[in-house]
Design an enzyme around this catalytic site. Sequence first.
Site, PDB file in Angstrom:
ATOM      1  CE  LYS A 324      -3.755   2.325   2.485  1.00 38.69           C
ATOM      2  NZ  LYS A 324      -4.645   2.277   3.666  1.00 38.69           N
ATOM      3  CE  LYS A 377      -6.374   2.151  -0.941  1.00 40.99           C
ATOM      4  NZ  LYS A 377      -7.079   2.224   0.354  1.00 40.99           N
TER       5      LYS A 377
END
Length: 456
Positions: A324, A377
């Site tokens: 992330k 992400k």
Amino acid sequence: MATSAAAIDSRFALATISTGSVPRGRLPQAATSESFSSYKRCLFRSSSFTRISPFCSSRSDSRRGVFSFSSECLRWTKSRGLEIFCNEEIWLSIEECEAAVVAGKAPEAPPVLPKAAAPAGTPVVPSLPLTRRPRRNRRSPVLRAAFQETTLSPANFVLPLFIHEGEEDTPIGAMPGCYRLGWRHGLVEEVYKARDVGINNVVLFPKIPDALKSATGDEAYNENGLVPRAIRLLKDKYPDIVIYTDVALDPYSSDGHDGIVREDGVIMNDETVHQLCKQAVAQARAGADVVSPSDMMDGRVGAIRTALDDNGFQDVSIMSYTAKYASAFYGPFREALDSNPRFGDKKTYQMNPANYREALTECHEDEAEGADILLVKPAMPYLDVVRLLRDKSPLPIAAYQVSGEYSMIKAGGVLKMIDEERVMMESLLCIKRAGADIILTYFALQAARCLCGEKR
């Protein structure tokens, strides 16, 4: 039956049955369905001997030797101005057809279509001496579909849903088409729409009232909190749905960070993990199928796995936000949840967008700690990382097409700069091609409807 010998080769001397009547003919008593089928395969018309129909199929009734042409065959022949020919005296067998061919009396086939002409002025050049021409496999829609390497299905989508305590659905200004859904009504209706087009995976993100936020995010593990109540409601309405949850403190934190913030601004790792374990157990107890730690604290996957197992939730999966990044693409999401950091940024725990190899470190740690799914992400700007994890890990790979990606495509479509639907589908296909098994996307419902309505 009226004879139409002028239209038929004299060798066949067939009689015609008007297409306006029921096309039924009686076979000789010795005839069988097999010989009738053979005759159909040899049925030709006029001097070109064009076969009547590829759909022509027989159906026998209780009387031996009586067959009917299908309505599909009848429509096919009518659309081409043809007639159906049938005569009980000349039901040709395969052997008779083969004998005619051996005797040099093979029926003619239509001529080869002429080659399309080049435009005036096209230079005449010799063919390039190429042994391989990749365009050969792309020259028609049928070939392109046959060789397509990547396909999308609604089963690949996880639909993110924003929920709040209100009764009404509230539009999110920065994310056209997305809403904060009332957990008792709007949420249930949205999931119903998703299931109707084959989406059975959802992930919940709560908008928590400010009065319930605190420095330590204790509301995160309230077993009668917004998320546990929503999980129980959805499981009651749709027992087979798969519910993913977000495990992080930022929606519950008065500081807007994913962890507990010390006085000097440092995000406390181990103390935060303690809170996350309680949050994950509360979600699992409510009925969550997959808990998804998105906080990026070190060691949280292993700690959560132990906490789940100790509380009897061995079957609850963990989807770890493995890579992330501290991305600028999250802006609209933070507006949706009102979870912007009160100060600073998240760069001390989320990954540096400049780093690629670091994702492998996170991947190896999460695998070792017991993650079931690894997530990247954002998605589109990090397809190289998606491919890296796909190549290096045997675990399923998820990718999150985040709010900024969604809103850019929506804005481009509204301004008529791009074809929104085509860009949407291409972006999702590229994420899948890069190696993602599942895609978290706000386009899930719209894309699934496109897939269900495709006619290619």
